[in-house]
Write a protein that holds these residues in place. Structure first.
Motif, mmCIF file in Angstrom:
data_model
loop_
_atom_site.group_PDB
_atom_site.id
_atom_site.type_symbol
_atom_site.label_atom_id
_atom_site.label_comp_id
_atom_site.label_asym_id
_atom_site.label_seq_id
_atom_site.Cartn_x
_atom_site.Cartn_y
_atom_site.Cartn_z
ATOM 1 N N GLY A 1 0.823 -1.122 0.080
ATOM 2 C CA GLY A 1 -0.047 0.065 0.072
ATOM 3 C C GLY A 1 0.951 1.252 -0.029
ATOM 4 O O GLY A 1 0.449 2.297 0.348
ATOM 5 N N ARG B 1 -2.280 4.262 -6.696
ATOM 6 C CA ARG B 1 -2.789 3.239 -7.810
ATOM 7 C C ARG B 1 -3.364 1.953 -6.974
ATOM 8 O O ARG B 1 -3.958 1.021 -7.682
ATOM 9 N N SER B 2 -3.013 1.666 -5.757
ATOM 10 C CA SER B 2 -3.605 0.562 -5.002
ATOM 11 C C SER B 2 -4.691 1.000 -4.232
ATOM 12 O O SER B 2 -4.999 0.004 -3.379
ATOM 13 N N GLY C 1 14.496 -2.780 -1.233
ATOM 14 C CA GLY C 1 14.422 -1.456 -0.490
ATOM 15 C C GLY C 1 14.724 -1.391 1.081
ATOM 16 O O GLY C 1 15.094 -2.509 1.678
HETATM 17 C C1 LIG Z 1 8.419 4.749 3.031
HETATM 18 C C2 LIG Z 1 8.714 4.158 1.639
HETATM 19 C C3 LIG Z 1 9.942 3.682 1.605
HETATM 20 C C4 LIG Z 1 10.192 3.132 0.221
HETATM 21 N N1 LIG Z 1 11.625 2.648 -0.081
HETATM 22 C C5 LIG Z 1 11.880 2.319 -0.985
HETATM 23 C C6 LIG Z 1 13.077 1.610 -1.407
HETATM 24 O O1 LIG Z 1 13.972 1.712 -0.524
HETATM 25 N N2 LIG Z 1 13.402 1.219 -2.858
HETATM 26 C C7 LIG Z 1 12.283 1.218 -3.770
HETATM 27 O O2 LIG Z 1 12.831 0.709 -4.627
HETATM 28 N N3 LIG Z 1 11.286 1.690 -3.453
HETATM 29 C C8 LIG Z 1 11.065 2.123 -2.301
HETATM 30 N N4 LIG Z 1 9.744 2.856 -2.201
HETATM 31 C C9 LIG Z 1 8.758 3.057 -3.084
HETATM 32 C C10 LIG Z 1 8.106 1.672 -3.137
HETATM 33 O O3 LIG Z 1 8.873 0.552 -3.729
HETATM 34 C C11 LIG Z 1 6.870 1.676 -4.225
HETATM 35 O O4 LIG Z 1 5.978 2.426 -3.706
HETATM 36 C C12 LIG Z 1 6.119 0.305 -4.519
HETATM 37 O O5 LIG Z 1 5.414 0.445 -5.621
HETATM 38 C C13 LIG Z 1 5.379 -0.110 -3.247
HETATM 39 O O6 LIG Z 1 4.829 -1.100 -3.252
HETATM 40 P P1 LIG Z 1 3.781 -1.777 -2.311
HETATM 41 O O7 LIG Z 1 3.449 -3.230 -2.483
HETATM 42 O O8 LIG Z 1 4.043 -1.270 -0.881
HETATM 43 O O9 LIG Z 1 2.748 -0.747 -2.636
HETATM 44 P P2 LIG Z 1 1.222 -0.882 -3.452
HETATM 45 O O10 LIG Z 1 0.698 0.357 -3.273
HETATM 46 O O11 LIG Z 1 0.508 -1.996 -2.592
HETATM 47 O O12 LIG Z 1 1.670 -1.366 -4.807
HETATM 48 C C14 LIG Z 1 2.386 -0.696 -5.797
HETATM 49 C C15 LIG Z 1 1.881 -0.810 -7.101
HETATM 50 O O13 LIG Z 1 1.776 -2.169 -7.355
HETATM 51 C C16 LIG Z 1 0.539 -2.783 -7.585
HETATM 52 N N5 LIG Z 1 0.534 -4.093 -6.933
HETATM 53 C C17 LIG Z 1 0.619 -4.313 -5.586
HETATM 54 N N6 LIG Z 1 0.642 -5.795 -5.495
HETATM 55 C C18 LIG Z 1 0.501 -6.044 -6.773
HETATM 56 C C19 LIG Z 1 0.584 -7.646 -7.191
HETATM 57 N N7 LIG Z 1 0.553 -8.560 -6.335
HETATM 58 N N8 LIG Z 1 0.395 -7.813 -8.535
HETATM 59 C C20 LIG Z 1 0.468 -6.917 -9.556
HETATM 60 N N9 LIG Z 1 0.645 -5.644 -9.016
HETATM 61 C C21 LIG Z 1 0.577 -5.188 -7.610
HETATM 62 C C22 LIG Z 1 -0.438 -1.857 -7.153
HETATM 63 O O14 LIG Z 1 -1.556 -1.757 -7.815
HETATM 64 C C23 LIG Z 1 0.301 -0.565 -7.306
HETATM 65 O O15 LIG Z 1 0.026 -0.098 -8.725
HETATM 66 C C24 LIG Z 1 9.432 3.284 -0.807
HETATM 67 C C25 LIG Z 1 8.219 3.840 -0.843
HETATM 68 C C26 LIG Z 1 7.564 4.256 0.607
HETATM 69 C C27 LIG Z 1 6.442 5.010 0.944
#
Ligand SMILES: Cc1cc2nc3c(=O)[nH]c(=O)nc-3n(C[C@H](O)[C@H](O)[C@H](O)COP(=O)(O)OP(=O)(O)OC[C@H]3O[C@@H](n4cnc5c(N)ncnc54)[C@H](O)[C@@H]3O)c2cc1C
Length: 225
Positions: free
Chosen positions: A75, A81-82, A129
């Protein structure tokens, strides 16, 4: 059938995980993603997917009733987008991690901190990350940058294969040889675009003997031997 009133009871009946709709316990907590900016979003339903079959059911249900289903892992999407969908397919119940011969099979719902901890037991890690609550799916499918990247590259460079539920509900495995174009697309452009990833297989690397980062509390380490 698109536009008919969604039969939420039928969806709950069809899936192994829970379905949260407004008013049910847990909905108010789980509807909110990690980023406060999107805390006012109110999906019609949240599917807590325990297996690829749950994801497939949710996708078919959304199509039947003309709803927009979107996946969520950690999230942390900066663009929301999620969050901005009618149905959120929450993959976080799928968070198993197993390691065999240096290869890790990881449920799509694992958070980075838990993944590092599980891999460290085997003296292994992956270049990923720094945020422990970031989801492995969103991070890997967007590339994945981390402090071990200079040595090993992006997180998605370590991806060997993935299981994906396609928009037509089919469950496929993809790698360099099978569904190769899908596999290529997942590694950088996979977030929410081509299907819902339900498990990921990674080549692991040795966990560093000392923390590779002083600003990341849970980057994988192993004690000096
Ligand atoms: C506090 C923080 C620290 C971060 N640190 C780093 C870092 O060190 N390195 C780095 O590269 N990035 C980092 N990011 C960025 C992060 O990697 C991206 O925002 C990533 O998309 C988040 O993944 P999520 O699963 O947590 O998010 P989500 O919001 O759940 O998913 C991100 C996107 O992927 C899609 N998605 C989720 N799950 C699936 C699935 N199972 N199949 C297909 N699509 C899916 C969602 O619909 C959305 O479009 C950080 C972000 C934050 C807020």
């Amino acid at each position: 059938m698109a536009g008919w009133r969604p039969d939420w009871a039928a969806l709950q009946e069809a899936i192994g995980g829970d379905l949260l709709v407004p008013g049910l316990p847990g909905y108010e907590v789980l509807r909110k993603p990690a980023l406060a900016r999107f805390h006012d979003t109110r999906p019609q339903g949240i599917v807590l997917a325990t297996a690829a079959a749950d994801v497939a059911e949710a996708i078919r249900f959304a199509q039947r009733f003309g709803l927009r289903a979107i996946p969520r892992c950690g999230g942390h999407c900066f663009a929301g987008r999620s969050s901005n969908g009618d149905i959120i397919i929450d993959v976080t119940p799928m968070r198993s991690v197993s390691v065999t011969g240096g290869v890790a099979t990881v449920g799509a719902g694992v958070r980075l901190g838990d993944l590092y901890d599980a891999l460290a037991v085997h003296g292994r890690t992956i270049p990923a990350g720094c945020g422990p609550s970031v989801g492995i799916a969103g991070l890997t499918l967007g590339g994945g940058l981390g402090t071990l990247g200079r040595k090993y590259g992006l997180t998605c460079d370590q991806l060997l294969s993935a299981q994906v539920v396609l928009p037509d509900g089919r469950i496929v495995e993809c790698d360099e040889h099978v569904e190769a174009e899908l596999f290529w697309a997942l590694r950088g452009a996979g977030g929410g675009n081509f299907g819902v990833v339900t498990s990921l297989v990674f080549a692991t690397v040795p966990a560093p003997r000392r923390p590779a980062s002083t600003w990341s509390g849970r980057l994988s380490t192993r004690p000096p031997s």
